[in-house]
Write a protein that holds these residues in place. Structure first.
Motif, short mmCIF file in Angstrom:
data_model
loop_
_atom_site.label_atom_id
_atom_site.label_comp_id
_atom_site.label_asym_id
_atom_site.label_seq_id
_atom_site.Cartn_x
_atom_site.Cartn_y
_atom_site.Cartn_z
N SER A 86 -12.93 20.98 -1.96
CA SER A 86 -13.29 20.32 -0.70
C SER A 86 -13.24 18.80 -0.84
O SER A 86 -12.83 18.10 0.09
CB SER A 86 -14.69 20.76 -0.25
N ILE A 87 -13.64 18.28 -2.01
CA ILE A 87 -13.60 16.84 -2.25
C ILE A 87 -12.15 16.37 -2.38
O ILE A 87 -11.77 15.32 -1.86
CB ILE A 87 -14.42 16.47 -3.50
N LEU A 88 -11.33 17.16 -3.09
CA LEU A 88 -9.92 16.81 -3.21
C LEU A 88 -9.26 16.71 -1.84
O LEU A 88 -8.51 15.77 -1.56
CB LEU A 88 -9.19 17.86 -4.06
N GLU A 89 -9.54 17.68 -0.98
CA GLU A 89 -8.94 17.69 0.35
C GLU A 89 -9.42 16.51 1.18
O GLU A 89 -8.63 15.85 1.88
CB GLU A 89 -9.27 19.01 1.06
N LEU A 90 -10.73 16.21 1.10
CA LEU A 90 -11.30 15.10 1.85
C LEU A 90 -10.68 13.77 1.43
O LEU A 90 -10.25 12.96 2.27
CB LEU A 90 -12.81 15.05 1.63
N LEU A 91 -10.60 13.55 0.13
CA LEU A 91 -10.07 12.28 -0.37
C LEU A 91 -8.57 12.17 -0.15
O LEU A 91 -8.06 11.10 0.21
CB LEU A 91 -10.41 12.12 -1.85
N VAL B 248 -0.46 10.39 -2.80
CA VAL B 248 -1.58 11.04 -3.48
C VAL B 248 -1.19 12.33 -4.17
O VAL B 248 -0.43 13.14 -3.63
CB VAL B 248 -2.73 11.35 -2.47
N LYS B 249 -1.71 12.53 -5.37
CA LYS B 249 -1.63 13.82 -6.06
C LYS B 249 -3.04 14.18 -6.52
O LYS B 249 -3.89 13.29 -6.71
CB LYS B 249 -0.67 13.78 -7.24
N THR B 250 -3.31 15.47 -6.71
CA THR B 250 -4.64 15.93 -7.09
C THR B 250 -4.57 16.85 -8.31
O THR B 250 -3.52 17.42 -8.63
CB THR B 250 -5.32 16.69 -5.94
N ALA B 251 -5.72 16.97 -8.98
CA ALA B 251 -5.85 17.88 -10.13
C ALA B 251 -7.27 18.42 -10.15
O ALA B 251 -8.22 17.70 -9.83
CB ALA B 251 -5.52 17.17 -11.43
N LEU B 252 -7.42 19.69 -10.54
CA LEU B 252 -8.73 20.36 -10.48
C LEU B 252 -9.53 20.28 -11.78
O LEU B 252 -10.68 20.72 -11.81
CB LEU B 252 -8.54 21.83 -10.08
N ASP B 253 -8.93 19.78 -12.84
CA ASP B 253 -9.69 19.64 -14.09
C ASP B 253 -9.11 18.51 -14.93
O ASP B 253 -8.04 17.98 -14.62
CB ASP B 253 -9.70 20.95 -14.89
N GLY B 254 -9.84 18.14 -15.99
CA GLY B 254 -9.43 17.01 -16.81
C GLY B 254 -8.10 17.20 -17.52
O GLY B 254 -7.30 16.26 -17.61
N PHE B 255 -7.86 18.40 -18.04
CA PHE B 255 -6.60 18.65 -18.73
C PHE B 255 -5.41 18.43 -17.80
O PHE B 255 -4.44 17.75 -18.14
CB PHE B 255 -6.56 20.09 -19.27
N LYS B 256 -5.52 19.02 -16.60
CA LYS B 256 -4.44 18.86 -15.61
C LYS B 256 -4.35 17.42 -15.16
O LYS B 256 -3.26 16.90 -14.87
CB LYS B 256 -4.72 19.78 -14.42
N LYS C 136 0.83 -1.20 0.00
CA LYS C 136 0.00 0.00 0.00
C LYS C 136 0.86 1.25 0.00
O LYS C 136 0.55 2.25 -0.64
CB LYS C 136 -0.93 -0.02 1.22
N GLN C 137 1.99 1.21 0.73
CA GLN C 137 2.83 2.40 0.83
C GLN C 137 3.38 2.82 -0.53
O GLN C 137 3.71 3.97 -0.74
CB GLN C 137 3.98 2.15 1.81
N SER C 138 3.50 1.87 -1.48
CA SER C 138 4.05 2.21 -2.78
C SER C 138 2.98 2.50 -3.81
O SER C 138 3.28 2.89 -4.93
CB SER C 138 4.93 1.06 -3.29
N GLN C 139 1.71 2.33 -3.44
CA GLN C 139 0.63 2.55 -4.39
C GLN C 139 0.30 4.03 -4.49
O GLN C 139 0.18 4.73 -3.48
CB GLN C 139 -0.60 1.73 -3.99
N LYS C 140 0.13 4.50 -5.72
CA LYS C 140 -0.08 5.92 -5.98
C LYS C 140 -1.49 6.16 -6.49
O LYS C 140 -1.98 5.43 -7.35
CB LYS C 140 0.95 6.42 -6.99
N VAL C 141 -2.11 7.20 -5.96
CA VAL C 141 -3.49 7.53 -6.33
C VAL C 141 -3.56 8.98 -6.80
O VAL C 141 -3.05 9.89 -6.13
CB VAL C 141 -4.46 7.33 -5.15
N LEU C 142 -4.21 9.19 -7.94
CA LEU C 142 -4.46 10.53 -8.46
C LEU C 142 -5.96 10.82 -8.33
O LEU C 142 -6.79 10.01 -8.73
CB LEU C 142 -4.05 10.62 -9.93
N VAL C 143 -6.30 11.97 -7.74
CA VAL C 143 -7.70 12.37 -7.60
C VAL C 143 -7.94 13.59 -8.48
O VAL C 143 -7.24 14.60 -8.37
CB VAL C 143 -8.04 12.72 -6.13
#
Length: 229
Positions: A17-22, A33-41, A4-11
């Motif tokens: 608020s949803i990005l922060e929660l997840l 974890v990394k996040t993006a605010l739109d589809g292009f990003k 699990k420690q090596s598994q990477k998740v993009l939100v």
């Protein structure tokens, strides 16, 4: 996929608020974890980050989740990444569109973090069990290698998204045996993921587009089988 420690998740979601929660709940479980605010990003970040799993909102400005998923699935390095759609929409056509472009799961909002973490863990566990099987299938000029998720047809390499590959592999493991849609849903998607029976038809059509109509036969009123006859 490793620990699990090596598994990477993009939100990818347009609501901060949803990005922060997840992000908080995923990191609490040990994921990177990394996040993006739109589809292009989201597409840009996915190419650089190489996530094992992408949580993707459908309704976003600039570029919606369906188109974002389609673009991600065209990147060979991301073909095996899991994609779970998160959406406030529950119409059947939205769900069909999501699976048509290569989604692995579809979860409606409001999101319940504990339930989502459980779904994610189940997805990774099932994938680990499947990866323990490393044998190859070679039939009628088609070579399917489960250990590397590669397919060769008459020495030409063909790339299939994860679920299309697993569907083809499962049918090829059981040549001439007919499977109904419900059986295929159970074996490929699992009992913890709710998907429509039509999802099987969509994936069969996509596999046939890439390897031709000679291998997977439709048995009218029953289901599908892998056959060389």
């Amino acid at each position: 996929m490793g620990s699990k420690q090596s598994q990477k998740v993009l939100v990818v979601d347009d609501e901060e608020s949803i990005l922060e929660l997840l992000k908080y709940n995923l990191e609490k479980q040990g994921y990177e974890v990394k996040t993006a605010l739109d589809g292009f990003k989201g597409v840009e970040t996915a190419k650089k980050f190489q996530p094992d799993l992408i949580l993707l909102d459908i309704m976003m400005p600039k570029q919606d989740g369906v188109e974002t998923c389609r673009q991600i699935r065209e990147v060979p390095e991301l073909s095996n990444a899991f994609i779970i759609f998160l959406t406030a929409r529950s119409e059947e056509y939205s769900e069909i569109a999501a699976f048509d472009v290569g989604a692995d799961d579809y979860i409606t909002k409001p999101i319940k973090p504990r339930a989502l973490m459980s779904r994610i863990s189940a997805l990774f566990r099932r994938d680990s069990k499947k990866k323990a099987v490393t044998n190859q299938i070679s039939l009628g000029g088609l070579m399917i290698d489960r250990s590397s998720y590669t397919i060769k047809m008459d020495e030409k390499e063909i790339t299939l998204p994860k679920k299309e590959f697993e569907l083809l592999y499962f049918l090829a493991q059981n040549p001439n045996k007919v499977f109904g849609r419900d059986e295929l849903l159970q074996n490929i998607w699992g009992s913890d993921v709710y998907v429509l029976a039509r999802t099987v038809d969509v994936h069969i059509r996509k596999v046939r587009e890439k390897i031709g109509d000679d291998y997977i036969k439709t048995v009218k009123g029953v289901g599908y089988k892998f056959s060389l006859n």
